[in-house]
Motif scaffolding. Structure first.
Motif, PDB file in Angstrom:
ATOM      1  N   LEU A 202       0.834  -1.208   0.000  1.00 49.40           N
ATOM      2  CA  LEU A 202       0.000   0.000   0.000  1.00 49.40           C
ATOM      3  C   LEU A 202       0.867   1.256   0.000  1.00 49.40           C
ATOM      4  N   PHE A 203       1.910   1.254   0.831  1.00 43.19           N
ATOM      5  CA  PHE A 203       2.768   2.436   0.947  1.00 43.19           C
ATOM      6  C   PHE A 203       3.410   2.773  -0.398  1.00 43.19           C
ATOM      7  N   PHE A 204       4.044   1.790  -1.035  1.00 45.84           N
ATOM      8  CA  PHE A 204       4.769   2.073  -2.276  1.00 45.84           C
ATOM      9  C   PHE A 204       3.827   2.302  -3.450  1.00 45.84           C
ATOM     10  N   GLN A 205       2.676   1.634  -3.436  1.00 44.05           N
ATOM     11  CA  GLN A 205       1.674   1.931  -4.463  1.00 44.05           C
ATOM     12  C   GLN A 205       1.172   3.369  -4.310  1.00 44.05           C
ATOM     13  N   GLY A 206       1.087   3.818  -3.064  1.00 43.80           N
ATOM     14  CA  GLY A 206       0.626   5.177  -2.815  1.00 43.80           C
ATOM     15  C   GLY A 206       1.619   6.233  -3.262  1.00 43.80           C
ATOM     16  N   ILE A 207       2.896   6.095  -2.864  1.00 41.79           N
ATOM     17  CA  ILE A 207       3.861   7.144  -3.210  1.00 41.79           C
ATOM     18  C   ILE A 207       4.187   7.150  -4.706  1.00 41.79           C
ATOM     19  N   GLN A 208       3.926   6.041  -5.387  1.00 47.46           N
ATOM     20  CA  GLN A 208       4.149   6.000  -6.831  1.00 47.46           C
ATOM     21  C   GLN A 208       2.927   6.451  -7.619  1.00 47.46           C
ATOM     22  N   GLY A 209       1.858   6.814  -6.900  1.00 47.19           N
ATOM     23  CA  GLY A 209       0.671   7.322  -7.559  1.00 47.19           C
ATOM     24  C   GLY A 209      -0.232   6.266  -8.159  1.00 47.19           C
ATOM     25  N   LYS A 210       0.059   4.993  -7.895  1.00 48.58           N
ATOM     26  CA  LYS A 210      -0.789   3.933  -8.429  1.00 48.58           C
ATOM     27  C   LYS A 210      -2.073   3.786  -7.622  1.00 48.58           C
ATOM     28  N   LEU A 211      -2.041   4.221  -6.373  1.00 47.05           N
ATOM     29  CA  LEU A 211      -3.222   4.275  -5.520  1.00 47.05           C
ATOM     30  C   LEU A 211      -3.321   5.669  -4.926  1.00 47.05           C
ATOM     31  N   GLN A 212      -4.504   6.192  -4.856  1.00 46.00           N
ATOM     32  CA  GLN A 212      -4.728   7.500  -4.237  1.00 46.00           C
ATOM     33  C   GLN A 212      -5.136   7.279  -2.776  1.00 46.00           C
ATOM     34  N   LEU A 213      -4.143   7.268  -1.896  1.00 40.66           N
ATOM     35  CA  LEU A 213      -4.389   6.973  -0.488  1.00 40.66           C
ATOM     36  C   LEU A 213      -4.518   8.255   0.319  1.00 40.66           C
ATOM     37  N   LYS A 214      -5.503   8.283   1.187  1.00 42.00           N
ATOM     38  CA  LYS A 214      -5.672   9.406   2.089  1.00 42.00           C
ATOM     39  C   LYS A 214      -4.846   9.180   3.352  1.00 42.00           C
ATOM     40  N   LEU A 215      -4.521  10.273   4.032  1.00 33.75           N
ATOM     41  CA  LEU A 215      -3.772  10.162   5.279  1.00 33.75           C
ATOM     42  C   LEU A 215      -4.531   9.304   6.288  1.00 33.75           C
ATOM     43  N   GLY A 216      -3.838   8.377   6.896  1.00 30.43           N
ATOM     44  CA  GLY A 216      -4.439   7.495   7.886  1.00 30.43           C
ATOM     45  C   GLY A 216      -4.802   6.130   7.340  1.00 30.43           C
ATOM     46  N   THR A 217      -4.772   5.975   6.007  1.00 34.81           N
ATOM     47  CA  THR A 217      -5.194   4.710   5.398  1.00 34.81           C
ATOM     48  C   THR A 217      -4.322   3.543   5.856  1.00 34.81           C
ATOM     49  N   ILE A 218      -3.016   3.730   5.831  1.00 32.86           N
ATOM     50  CA  ILE A 218      -2.113   2.630   6.162  1.00 32.86           C
ATOM     51  C   ILE A 218      -2.243   2.248   7.632  1.00 32.86           C
ATOM     52  N   PHE A 219      -2.352   3.249   8.505  1.00 32.02           N
ATOM     53  CA  PHE A 219      -2.484   2.937   9.926  1.00 32.02           C
ATOM     54  C   PHE A 219      -3.813   2.246  10.216  1.00 32.02           C
ATOM     55  N   LEU A 220      -4.900   2.711   9.622  1.00 32.82           N
ATOM     56  CA  LEU A 220      -6.198   2.093   9.857  1.00 32.82           C
ATOM     57  C   LEU A 220      -6.234   0.665   9.311  1.00 32.82           C
TER      58      LEU A 220
END
Length: 295
Positions: A202-220
């Motif tokens: 999730l983290f690397f998909q997020g920073i590469q723009g493949k997923l649009q993750l909101k703040l708190g997604t990974i922790f939740l």
């Protein structure tokens, strides 16, 4: 087949809690594993911070707050629910090296410490939580092996090939005639490693723009996924902290699943932001590094 299962059972027999003893100094597996988990977690979170173009030094500062907040609360939480035992041996209250810390207590203490730290630093709590979550679950996977060396936190009797031998002095009174038990420390360690892999994806998909993750997604996601594993694994254990007929860890895990899923629904179904320590926390972004100009 019996020889094979006996071989596997031998592999899951603890060599004991002590690595080496030199005079008054004793090096224990439990303490070594906790230290390893903390150091590994700090290095991983610093690396993840760099990937988000944040100063990794802030993770080092946060780590001190987390240790100060989490470990004492983990011990206090455990002692409260095992008070009849410690009331008779008050000197053991501070003997954390003998085992007896509760991850849910650590979560509470760590969350409070991180919230205060984020407010003082004027940084998003959820941004820090997302950076720390993979390290937390990896640390839990490592730390669970401390239970193996201490011959504690095991499950009900079993004859499965991966059964765990428990010495007679470590067995509950109801199970003195049994030798082999479910290695629940192993179940949880493996589950945590799977959650760790999920969070990294999730983290690397997020920073590469493949997923649009909101703040708190990974922790939740961490909170809900870890709680799901703990819920069923706790049902196997023989040493659960109890509140009347209820297993406390299962009650807390159910709460964690509900809160984690509710938070994700709040973010993505209602398209709202989580309450934070800053007025308007910026969403994380990823800027690809500039490529050298070969023209």
């Amino acid at each position: 087949m019996n020889a094979f299962t006996d071989y596997l059972a031998f592999q899951f027999a603890s060599p004991g809690p002590i690595i080496v003893k030199l005079g008054p100094l004793t090096l224990r597996w439990y303490g070594l594993l906790i230290a390893t988990a903390v150091l590994t977690g700090v290095m991983l979170s610093q690396y993840l911070a760099k990937q988000r173009r944040l100063n990794p030094e802030i993770i080092g500062d946060l780590a001190i707050w987390l240790v100060v907040g989490a470990i004492p609360c983990a011990r206090i939480y455990y002692v409260i629910f095992e008070w009849p035992q410690y009331a008779q041996n008050p000197g053991d209250i501070i003997a954390i090296w003998k085992g007896g810390i509760a991850i849910h207590g650590a979560m509470i203490g760590g969350a409070i410490a991180a919230w205060i730290f984020a407010r003082l630093q004027k940084i998003s709590f959820w941004l820090l939580a997302d950076l720390v979550a993979p390290s937390l679950i990896l640390g839990q996977a490592i730390g669970r092996w401390g239970n193996f060396f201490n011959s504690e936190a095991f499950g009900r009797p079993t004859d499965l090939p991966w059964k765990l031998y428990i010495p007679p002095n470590q067995r509950p009174w109801d199970y003195l005639k049994f030798e082999y038990f479910h290695p629940t420390f192993l179940y949880e360690s493996l589950w945590n490693l799977m959650v760790f892999a999920l969070l990294l994806v999730l983290f690397f998909q997020g920073i590469q723009g493949k997923l649009q993750l909101k703040l708190g997604t990974i922790f939740l996601t961490y909170f809900a996924a870890y709680s799901t594993g703990r819920l069923w694994i706790e049902g196997l254990r023989t040493d659960s902290l109890m509140l009347g007929p209820l297993r406390i860890a299962q009650m807390v895990s159910l709460t964690g699943i509900v809160l984690g899923l509710a938070g994700l629904a709040w973010l993505y179904l209602l398209n709202r932001g989580l309450p934070d320590t800053v007025a308007s926390a910026p969403e994380p972004s990823f800027t690809p590094p500039e490529l050298p100009n070969n023209e």
